[in-house]
Design an enzyme around this catalytic site. Structure first.
Site, PDB file in Angstrom:
ATOM      1  CG  PHE A   1      18.976  -4.373  -4.031  1.00  0.00           C
ATOM      2  CD1 PHE A   1      19.158  -3.122  -4.599  1.00  0.00           C
ATOM      3  CD2 PHE A   1      17.683  -4.800  -3.797  1.00  0.00           C
ATOM      4  CE1 PHE A   1      18.077  -2.318  -4.921  1.00  0.00           C
ATOM      5  CE2 PHE A   1      16.591  -4.007  -4.116  1.00  0.00           C
ATOM      6  CZ  PHE A   1      16.796  -2.763  -4.682  1.00  0.00           C
TER       7      PHE A   1
ATOM      8  CG  ASP B   1      20.673  -9.815  -6.035  1.00  0.00           C
ATOM      9  OD1 ASP B   1      19.852  -9.944  -6.955  1.00  0.00           O
ATOM     10  OD2 ASP B   1      20.598  -8.926  -5.172  1.00  0.00           O
TER      11      ASP B   1
ATOM     12  CG  HIS C   1      14.133   3.157   0.783  1.00  0.00           C
ATOM     13  ND1 HIS C   1      14.434   2.086   1.572  1.00  0.00           N
ATOM     14  CD2 HIS C   1      13.886   2.649  -0.460  1.00  0.00           C
ATOM     15  CE1 HIS C   1      14.395   0.980   0.842  1.00  0.00           C
ATOM     16  NE2 HIS C   1      14.064   1.296  -0.384  1.00  0.00           N
TER      17      HIS C   1
END
Ligand code: PLP
Length: 458
Positions: A124, A215, A450
């Site tokens: 991620f 995760d 982003h």
């Protein structure tokens, strides 16, 4: 007749949302530098930016909040959360953190150093960010099938074991401090990892004496897919599956804003007392004392309750059923989506949707902006902007897939909202050939661009 589907909860409180006009939205998104993160929430009608921290808590969670113990050390809320983590994951040692990336920061401060290599399944972005910030390298070993959106594979989050073994066998052991397995794999489309793959990954890790970190943000959704799709697990309860999953890991990081259905919170859990001790020092430095780690007592209470609710079959069936409902509707309009549908979101294949927009002009971002203008629906780009620049060459990284992700908050929207979203995107699909212009970047941050990027029309 077979009784139709119905949600496993009823609604006790509502929050108004506001419609707007395409003209208003055009002006708002221009002012926002064509970055949907920069919009105000009241400029959005249906918010599918993320499923993180956006869920609706239950009456039991809200009442647990009232029993929060705000003692600095040794609060009963800490013990309630510790017990829930132990019961559900089997890990004895645990540290609360304020959210998932904080858990990464604390644990990685113990484990990762410059030059390290951390293989996994499509890490991620915050995970990768924390790895690259330490001048270490994340190596993606996801199966190739994950990158063909039309190919049916029940576990597109799986690790390619041959790729993984290649990384493990061609580097000195000291260079690989851990393998990270993300369940479900957000980056590859909310796709699950099979129990068989988890088992084999762990066996391989043990062969090379390398620890495995999960995760775990969407571990319960992963367990649901195992129950639904993997032979031999159909009669297991979600909790049994979850316990077996975690038996193939040594440590976990958790963003509780997903499967623990809270608005803020996270934790680390592990088997090793030694790593717990080392991580405790960083937890105290970055998060707070070890029995609160950046969370208030009331939030730990709600989180503990959320862990139990998030691992109930009926809840997961409702939640993942709704994601599938949106996916099926979109498909009926011809919209190209990642299949099978993921657990928390529908991933729209922007390369297939807007093939005439050059990748350099950010196809998925272009699509996200169009959907917002069309219907006030906010999704998010999972493509070139998110993939960021190569930390060494500073060149743009072009991922194999360009997605518009429509993430569904838990227990928040009805299927009428899903119908609205599907029609809005269906309308954009119908006029896709008239969309001829993408975007160029006018401002970007050096890492995780982003969130704050500013764009103009190319
Ligand atoms: C797989 C995964 N890991 C880690 C994180 C980071 O968690 P947080 O947003 O709580 O910091 C996220 C958040 O979306 C995630 O999806």
């Amino acid at each position: 007749m077979i009784l139709p589907f119905a949600e496993s909860y009823k609604i006790k409180m509502v929050e108004p949302i506001r419609r707007s006009t395409p003209k208003e939205r055009e002006a708002w998104i221009r002012e926002a530098g064509y970055n949907l993160f920069n919009l105000r929430s009241d400029q959005v009608f249906i918010d599918l930016l993320t499923d993180s921290g956006t869920g609706a808590m239950s009456d039991r969670q809200w009442s647990a909040l009232m029993l929060g113990d705000e003692s600095y050390a040794g609060a009963s809320s800490y013990f309630k959360m510790k017990e829930a983590v132990r019961e559900i994951t089997g890990f004895e040692y645990f540290l609360p953190t304020h959210q998932g990336r904080a858990a990464e920061n604390v644990l990685f401060s113990v484990l990762f150093k410059e030059g390290h290599i951390i293989p996994g399944n499509a890490h991620f972005d915050t995970t990768k960010g924390h790895i690259e910030y330490r001048k270490a390298f994340a190596v993606d070993c996801t199966i190739d099938e994950a990158y063909d959106t039309t190919l049916y594979h029940p576990f597109k989050g799986n690790i390619n074991l041959a790729k993984l073994e290649e990384v493990l066998s061609s580097n000195p052991k000291e260079k690989i401090p851990a393998i990270i397995v993300t369940v479900t794999c957000n980056t590859s489309g909310g796709q699950p990892v099979s129990m068989e793959n988890l088992r084999h990954t762990y066996a391989l890790a043990q062969k090379y004496s390398i620890p495995v970190i999960f995760d775990s943000a969407r571990f319960a959704e992963n367990a649901y897919f195992i129950k639904e799709r993997e032979k031999g697990y159909e009669n297991h309860s979600i909790r049994e599956i979850v316990r077996e999953m975690f038996s193939y890991a040594d440590m976990m990081t958790m963003s509780s804003k997903k499967d623990a259905i809270v608005n803020m919170g996270g934790f680390i859990a592990m088997r090793s007392e030694d790593i717990f001790r080392q991580a405790s020092v960083f937890n105290i430095m970055f998060e707070g004392y070890i029995t609160y780690g950046g969370m208030s007592g009331r939030d730990m209470n709600a989180l503990a309750q959320g862990l139990y609710e998030g691992t109930e079959y009926d809840y997961l069936n409702t939640r993942i059923g709704q994601v599938g409902y949106l996916g099926t509707k979109l498909k009926s309009f011809g919209v190209p989506v990642q299949e099978p549908f993921g657990g928390h979101a529908i991933f729209v294949d922007a390369k297939k949707f807007l093939p005439h927009i050059p990748v350099e002009e950010f196809q998925a971002q272009t699509l996200a902006v169009e959907l917002y203008i069309e219907g006030g629906v906010r999704g998010v780009e999972i493509g070139t902007i998110l993939a960021d620049r190569d930390p060494v060459t500073r060149e743009n990284r072009y991922p194999r897939l360009e997605f518009l992700r429509l993430a569904i908050p838990r227990r928040v929207y009805t299927n009428n909202h899903m119908d609205y979203v599907a029609v809005a995107l269906g309308n954009v699909f119908a006029r896709r050939e008239q969309i001829t212009q993408g975007f160029r970047i006018v401002y970007e941050a050096p890492i995780m661009r982003h969130f704050t990027v500013k764009l103009e029309r190319a």
